[in-house]
Design a protein around this motif. Structure first.
Motif: not given
Length: 199
Positions: A16-17, A30-34, A43-47, A50-52
């Protein structure tokens, strides 16, 4: 109702990214757009990342695999009898003839390392890997020079929109390898002029 186990979620986030960067450029990732593109909770992307920078690193490493697959499929680079400049020029032609969006995406992630030091090690991986492979056919310094020239040719094609000229690439690459036979239509070298007092 709890979500079922999703062992492929990390990979789907990476995919997706890459799509987000392809559609909106690196600034749009961003985490949100991905997460939205992958249809997973934020929360799955940040899990998983952890960073962009971690997410970009994973995306760049996967993008690098595209060129590695072209190399593996061609196979002529390790043949001692093959014309190495011709093989490399053909290799670039195959890569650039594929999904140009994917090639552009790889370079966008690659050049992001200029401002994101965390990306630099993975950005260098493909160049180092190709140089190691070419060093089996030539010396390490020439191998690195060949990779640098290939990189420059690709960037020129992408930035100018000009069609890829395989014969030009072959001729340019052959000039980095003394002893490589010249292209059939290359003009003969001019006679060497003798300086004063030479016989």
């Amino acid at each position: 109702m709890p979500r079922r186990h999703d062992p492929e979620r990390r990979q789907r986030i990476i995919d997706a990214a890459i799509r987000v960067v392809g559609d909106k450029g690196l600034a749009g990732l961003s985490h949100r757009t991905a997460a939205a593109e992958a249809d997973v909770p934020l929360g799955s992307t940040t899990y998983h990342f952890a960073t962009l920078d971690e997410l970009m690193t994973a995306a760049l490493r996967q993008a690098n695999e595209g060129f590695a697959k072209v190399i593996a499929a061609r196979g002529g680079l390790t043949d001692a009898e093959a014309d190495l400049p011709a093989e490399l020029a053909g290799l670039l032609g195959e890569w650039l003839a594929g999904d140009r969006t994917g090639v552009e995406l790889e370079y966008e992630l690659y050049l992001a390392a200029l401002r994101r030091p965390a990306l630099r090690p993975v950005a260098a991986e493909w160049a180092e890997g190709v140089a190691r492979l070419l060093a089996r056919r030539t010396d390490p310094v020439t191998a690195r020079a060949l990779v640098a020239l290939m990189d420059g040719i690709c960037l020129q094609v992408l930035l100018t929109g000009a069609p890829y000229d395989e014969e030009y690439a072959r001729e340019a690459l052959s000039r980095l390898m003394p002893g490589t036979r010249p292209a059939a239509d290359a003009p003969p070298a001019p006679p060497r002029r003798r300086g004063p007092g030479r016989r």
